[in-house]
Design an enzyme around this catalytic site. Structure first.
Site, PDB file in Angstrom:
ATOM      1  N   TYR A  99       6.327   4.329  14.669  1.00 28.99           N
ATOM      2  CA  TYR A  99       7.783   4.234  14.539  1.00 28.99           C
ATOM      3  C   TYR A  99       8.487   4.629  15.828  1.00 28.99           C
ATOM      4  O   TYR A  99       9.522   4.066  16.175  1.00 28.99           O
ATOM      5  CB  TYR A  99       8.272   5.094  13.373  1.00 28.99           C
ATOM      6  CG  TYR A  99       7.984   4.458  12.040  1.00 28.99           C
ATOM      7  CD1 TYR A  99       8.519   3.196  11.750  1.00 28.99           C
ATOM      8  CD2 TYR A  99       7.186   5.076  11.096  1.00 28.99           C
ATOM      9  CE1 TYR A  99       8.249   2.589  10.543  1.00 28.99           C
ATOM     10  CE2 TYR A  99       6.914   4.462   9.894  1.00 28.99           C
ATOM     11  CZ  TYR A  99       7.448   3.215   9.625  1.00 28.99           C
ATOM     12  OH  TYR A  99       7.186   2.612   8.442  1.00 28.99           O
ATOM     13  N   GLU A 122     -18.177  12.074  -2.711  1.00 27.37           N
ATOM     14  CA  GLU A 122     -17.259  10.981  -2.395  1.00 27.37           C
ATOM     15  C   GLU A 122     -15.982  11.029  -3.233  1.00 27.37           C
ATOM     16  O   GLU A 122     -14.889  11.006  -2.694  1.00 27.37           O
ATOM     17  CB  GLU A 122     -17.948   9.620  -2.608  1.00 27.37           C
ATOM     18  CG  GLU A 122     -16.998   8.446  -2.366  1.00 27.37           C
ATOM     19  CD  GLU A 122     -17.600   7.085  -2.697  1.00 27.37           C
ATOM     20  OE1 GLU A 122     -18.812   7.019  -3.004  1.00 27.37           O
ATOM     21  OE2 GLU A 122     -16.865   6.100  -2.639  1.00 27.37           O
ATOM     22  N   ASP A 144     -21.148   7.076  -4.780  1.00 22.28           N
ATOM     23  CA  ASP A 144     -21.425   6.013  -5.751  1.00 22.28           C
ATOM     24  C   ASP A 144     -22.656   5.247  -5.279  1.00 22.28           C
ATOM     25  O   ASP A 144     -23.051   5.340  -4.115  1.00 22.28           O
ATOM     26  CB  ASP A 144     -20.246   5.041  -5.824  1.00 22.28           C
ATOM     27  CG  ASP A 144     -19.057   5.648  -6.569  1.00 22.28           C
ATOM     28  OD1 ASP A 144     -19.272   6.590  -7.362  1.00 22.28           O
ATOM     29  OD2 ASP A 144     -17.933   5.150  -6.338  1.00 22.28           O
TER      30      ASP A 144
END
Lengths: 364, 815
Positions: free
Chosen positions: A99, A197, A249
């Site tokens: 920005y 995770e 996972d």
């Protein structure tokens, strides 16, 4: 390492870079900067440090084209901004930089999206050999947490704080600061570090008192781990000599999370030595667990299969263990989440799965 | 009509009744009723057509006389009518010709000539006269002065529509300020609604006739519209050619046969047609023989079951044993040595042998003996008896079937089994034997008959032997048999015989068409030529780019033609909407019926995006600031109608139009590509010349130094040729650096106010011009090379540099 000195060095390096452009102009050369190519095919294993670093291939950002010239113009503006920031002892986030560029007097120097400004910071990190933390640039949010029997001292802007990561924190745990090098480890009663995770699994472990029961420090990775998370993991391993295991996972994306913890990521391979923990090991979910524990599964999507195949060609995964696991997964065509262990009861993960796996791995 | 039919039965005198109303219609009368066919369908269009006809005539007349055309067109309002005046500086028309040319339809010099001309039928100008007299009732006023004459002839005439003859109302000798030329004045009912088409016609005429000066005055113009000459070069003179054998029709051929003074067909062909010499005539004659007489089937000499020598010996008597034997054996051995022999060949061969034997033995072999010998040998060669072998008897001799078997086998490839081939050969043999019923058994057959014969044999084989014989197989068999047959040596009919025999004439025509003959010569054509097409466009359009292409001559229906195309692009041309399409035939602009013209079709189906023009949907007329012109020049431009507005769809012409356009369009493409790449380079340069100085400023600011000089870096980035001046006391040095990726040869000129000395550098040359010195260098720099050009001048010298030979976009000049 004094922070002040670091800042000084960072500033110097940036000015040197600008001076290099100056000399190129003055010498009638086309201004340019050369960077290692940041792709999968250009990372190689460094046997000395045991991590993956960039290879010899380079790409050049040159003012030869309109695109390249714009990039370099932005680089110079960014250099000026960073040098000023260091001068004034301020810091900003990557998003703020994006920005902030809008306020620069030259429209050509405005970043068109945040990816571009992020990439610019990475470019400057690599060319100047200074980490963005030393530029005082931080990501918008990291939010990753620690929970476990560790006492540390953090140098905050508001003074030093001593914190015990089990006793002095709520259920949310201790929040890792953007620059973990401001932390000093004081006392630890830890047997191993367990990186998790997903938030759901982290909360399950805490609720079940796994950290207390096994003297383990639970690090919440929050998906693809931020640099600070990887840095502190590395320091825990190096300074406290703790084994590190990663629990994710059972799908290709999670293997990449493990990969960036253990081997370093492709985008920040220039910092691998700083961030990667090559000794970190993978707990699960392994494809072989899916078979062994008969876990509830989802079929592999096309994108999963592509990701797995791409991992087979990724130099970081070219080990017997990973090749066997990935090929098995392609074979069964299934994937499973950490939470799927709940199919055997809420305590299954802490009472059966993890003890069994950690025992196999010789951690327990 | 229906009412007459209703009464048919009732009144027997009806035919006589009708006959009273039937009479000859004069051509003038016919056109009076069919004005639209000649382009006079409305007042607006009539005016344009009248001007067009008069201007076309004027251009033809001046060019023929080798005069640069100077044409004046004036249209004025006269009460309710319009007056059209067209003047030229042509050779003028003789006094007795004027009435016929202007007052008789279908009178002209060009209709019978095969030569490129604007006018063709001799209708145009007299039709305009007719139109004028029909609408205004006023006669046409003609003034003409020939080059030799010292005064002009003035006529007022009208056309008698009953007789198609001119009627002179007034005629007198008069004075005229032009030294030679023709002026026609017509008054007609008209309007100026077609002003745009009129202007378009005149302007386009100027484009394709850059050698002409044309002036137009009309009521709507404040200033006369003048088109000046763009070249002094007159179009190449054309010569008339005779018709090409491929371009005549039967009726024309019969007329030519009737009119010719030649006696033989060969002479007729060579005399009356272009591109026919002795050799070609012979080819046509052989082809004509095949059609007129048919060919003779030729037969091989069988290996067994034949004894030619014996048969000949028996047929010859009283010639002595030795001579007879030699004669017979020679015939036999010659026949055995031949592949196939036809009857006429046998006759010839027997004659030769007889002559030889006569010479050797002194015996005379008369006509009868020779005939007998031929008959005997031929009887053996073509013995045919298809009786089956019966008990104890030999089967009948059949030499025809084996002779045909080989040919059929060759023609049918390997797909047909042996039995089928044999069966077919037997059936063919039986039918061929039937051909021998002409007494001499010469086996003469025309191609059509042969084809029918093969069909019949094939049909029978299909029916009885249950095999298939397709169309292609049959054609191939026919062709093989035809090729193996021999053209007969008979004399072709004489011209006098052909004259009265339509069928024979038709055979001759077929033979002419079937023979390969060189394309007609092209000196009968006068293309504008690519250079002048471009000059014409350049003259009338203010564009950035011009390209033109002239194709080689081609032929359609015996008439040679040449197609040319030109393109103008950019500049002041209107960039919105479709491109402008200009169509020309024999240098005459085609203004109406663009949609019906085959050239428009061709333009529409070309993929113009490929050539850098916008084409919505990928077909149709492209958009953009371009003018496309197409010119078809031919001895006979095929139009869709008599008003000559649109070229008919002839594939040969369309192909050439396409090729011509594509040739010119390819140049346009490379121009546009180059322009785009320069535009891109310019864009890049303009962006970079903004960014890099800013970057340099910033770099200087961050490092706390002076702003660096970035010119060299810029030059390098833009692959430019950079020239920098360095002045060191009296010595001036120009550094020339070529950063481009190809060799550059700039021409550098420095104008100095003081005389320079010690001039050095490639190709340095100093010229003194009134106190100013021009130093010129022409260095040649390969990619990446640099060079120094130096000279010495005193103080206070002023210099001014110019660089040519390098595109401005590619030049960085700091001098």
């Amino acid at each position: 390492m004094s922070t002040k000195l670091n800042e000084e060095r960072a500033r110097e390096q940036l000015i040197d870079l600008a001076a290099e452009f100056y000399d190129q102009f003055a010498g009638g050369e086309i201004p340019h900067m050369t960077l290692p190519t940041r792709t999968k095919s250009n990372i190689e294993y460094d046997p000395d440090s045991g991590v993956w670093v960039y290879g010899d291939r380079t790409s050049t950002r040159s003012a030869n084209s309109v695109r390249g010239a714009r990039k370099l113009l932005k680089a110079v503006y960014t250099i000026e901004f960073l040098a000023d920031q260091l001068d004034q002892g301020r810091s900003s986030t990557l998003r703020e930089l994006y920005y902030l560029s809008e306020s620069w007097d030259n429209e050509e120097a405005h970043f068109s999206d945040q990816d571009e400004s992020n990439q610019m910071i990475e470019d400057l990190e690599i060319v100047s050999e200074v980490t963005r933390e030393d530029f005082h640039m931080r990501p918008e949010e990291s939010g990753a947490t620690l929970m476990g029997p560790l006492k540390l001292r953090e140098q905050t802007r508001r003074g030093e704080r001593e914190i015990h990561c089990q006793k002095d924190v709520g259920e949310g745990g201790y929040q890792i600061p953007n620059n973990p090098d401001t932390i000093e480890f004081l006392d630890a009663d830890i047997d191993f570090v367990l990186c998790v995770e997903t938030g759901g699994m982290r909360d399950r472990l805490i609720e079940n008192g796994f950290d207390e029961q096994y003297n383990c420090l639970v690090v919440h990775l929050k998906g693809q781990p931020a640099r600070a998370t990887r840095r502190i993991t590395k320091r825990l391993h190096d300074e406290l000599d703790l084994p590190v295991v990663v629990f994710c996972d059972g799908d290709p994306w999670s293997y990449r999370i493990y990969g960036s913890v253990a081997y370093g990521s492709i985008k920040s391979a220039h910092l691998s030595e700083h961030l990667a923990t090559p000794e970190a090991r993978y707990v699960g979910i392994q494809p072989s667990d899916i078979v062994e524990y008969d876990l509830p599964t989802d079929p592999l999507a096309d994108s999963d299969i592509n990701a797995l195949e791409s991992e087979l060609t990724d130099p970081r995964f070219q080990t017997d263990y990973w090749e066997e696991q990935i090929e098995l997964q392609l074979d069964i065509g299934k994937k499973a989440e950490q939470q799927s262990l709940a199919a055997n009861g809420l305590d299954f993960v802490t009472e059966t799965y993890l003890p069994e796996r950690l025992d196999q791995m010789g951690v327990l | 009509m229906t009412s007459f039919q209703a009464e048919l039965g009732a009144d027997e005198g009806i035919a006589e009744e009708l006959a009273k109303g039937q009479r000859e219609i004069s051509i003038a009368e016919f056109f009076e009723k069919n004005k639209h066919m000649l382009g006079f369908d409305s007042g607006a269009r009539g005016l344009v057509t009248a001007v067009k006809e008069a201007v076309d005539n004027a251009l033809d007349a001046t060019e023929e006389a080798g005069i640069k055309p100077d044409i004046y067109v004036e249209i004025t309002e006269v009460g309710d009518y319009y007056r059209v005046v067209v003047e030229d500086n042509g050779p003028g028309i003789t006094k007795d010709q004027v009435p016929k040319i202007f007052g008789k339809l279908l009178y002209g010099s060009r209709f019978h000539a095969r030569e490129q001309n604007r006018g063709q039928q001799g209708i145009g100008i007299s039709a305009a006269v007719l139109y004028s007299q029909l609408t205004s009732g006023k006669p046409a006023k003609i003034t003409s002065r020939t080059q030799e004459s010292n005064q002009a002839e003035y006529f007022e005439l009208i056309i008698d529509t009953d007789t198609n003859e001119p009627e002179i109302r007034d005629s007198e000798a008069t004075t005229w300020d032009r030294t030679h030329g023709t002026r026609i004045e017509l008054e007609m009912e008209a309007n100026m609604r077609a002003r745009q088409q009129l202007h378009q016609y005149i302007k386009n005429t100027a484009v394709v006739n850059p050698h002409a000066r044309i002036e137009l005055r009309e009521p709507g113009l404040e200033e006369p519209l003048k088109f000046e000459r763009g070249t002094d070069q007159l179009p190449a003179e054309t010569s008339e050619i005779r018709p090409h054998p491929h371009g005549v029709e039967l009726g024309t051929l019969i007329k030519m046969v009737a009119a010719t003074e030649s006696y033989s067909v060969s002479g007729f062909l060579q005399e009356e047609f272009t591109r026919v010499g002795k050799k070609t005539a012979d080819k046509v004659l052989n082809s004509f023989r095949d059609r007129h007489f048919g060919r003779e089937l030729a037969w091989p000499t069988p290996a067994t079951g034949i004894d030619i020598a014996d048969a000949v010996t028996k047929a010859v008597s009283n010639k002595g044993a030795e001579a007879t034997e030699t004669f017979a054996e020679q015939i036999e051995s010659t026949l055995i040595g031949r592949d196939r022999t036809a009857y006429s060949e046998l006759e010839e061969l027997v004659d030769e042998i007889a002559d030889d034997v006569e010479a050797d033995t002194g015996r005379t072999f008369g006509a009868t003996v020779r005939e007998n010998a031929v008959a005997a040998a031929w009887g053996e060669l073509t013995a045919f008896d298809d009786d089956e072998a019966t008990n104890g008897e030999e089967p009948g001799r059949d030499h025809l079937t084996p002779g045909l078997y080989g040919l059929v086998d060759d023609a049918t490839s390997s797909r047909k089994d042996d039995e089928t081939v044999q069966a077919l050969a037997e059936r063919l043999a039986r039918r061929a034997d039937g051909l021998g019923d002409d007494g001499a058994r010469r086996f003469r057959v025309t191609h059509d008959d042969l084809s029918a014969l093969v069909e019949a044999a094939a049909d029978a084989t299909v029916e009885y032997d249950d095999v298939t014989l397709g169309e292609t197989a049959r054609e191939k068999i026919t062709d093989t048999l035809w090729t193996a047959a021999r053209t007969v040596p008979d004399e072709v009919p004489k011209i006098t015989e052909i004259e009265g025999d339509r069928d024979t004439a038709s055979e001759l025509l077929e033979a002419m068409r079937a023979t390969d003959i060189l394309a007609p010569p092209t000196d009968c054509l006068s293309p504008i030529t690519a250079d002048l097409v471009e000059a014409g466009l350049r003259k009338e359009y203010d564009a950035d780019f011009f390209a033109a292409a002239t194709r080689d001559a081609e032929v359609h229906g015996g008439d040679p033609f040449i197609v040319e195309a030109g393109i103008a692009y950019g500049g002041e041309l209107q960039s919105e909407g479709k491109i402008d399409l200009l169509r020309f035939a024999n240098r005459v602009p085609l203004v109406y019926q663009q949609g019906a013209c085959s050239s428009t079709d061709v333009v529409k189906q070309i993929g113009w995006r490929n050539y850098g023009l916008d084409q919505p949907g990928g077909s149709g007329l492209p958009n953009g600031p371009a003018v496309l012109m197409i010119h078809v020049a031919s001895t006979n431009v095929p139009f869709t109608s008599e008003s000559k507005d649109a070229i008919a769809n002839i594939p040969e012409i369309e192909d050439e139009i396409e090729l011509a356009i594509r040739e010119a369009a390819r140049e346009l493409k490379s121009y546009l590509n180059k322009r785009r790449s320069l535009e891109k380079r310019q864009q890049k340069q303009s962006v970079l010349s903004q960014i890099l100085p800013e970057m340099a400023d910033k770099v200087a600011e961050v490092t706390g130094q002076e702003r660096p000089n970035i010119d060299a870096a810029m030059g390098r980035i833009m692959n430019n040729l950079c020239i920098d001046r360095e002045v060191d006391d009296d010595t001036v040095t120009l550094h020339v650096e070529n950063y481009s990726d190809r060799a550059e040869t700039p021409e550098i000129t420095e104008i100095v106010s003081v005389e320079p000395t010690d001039v050095e550098g490639d190709g340095a040359n100093v010229v003194d011009l009134d106190g100013e010195w021009f130093i010129q260098w022409s260095p040649s720099l390969s990619a990446g090379e640099e060079t120094k050009l130096t000279y010495t001048v005193g103080d206070d010298a002023e210099f001014d540099i110019t660089v040519e030979g390098v595109e401005t976009e590619k030049l960085t000049l700091n001098a």
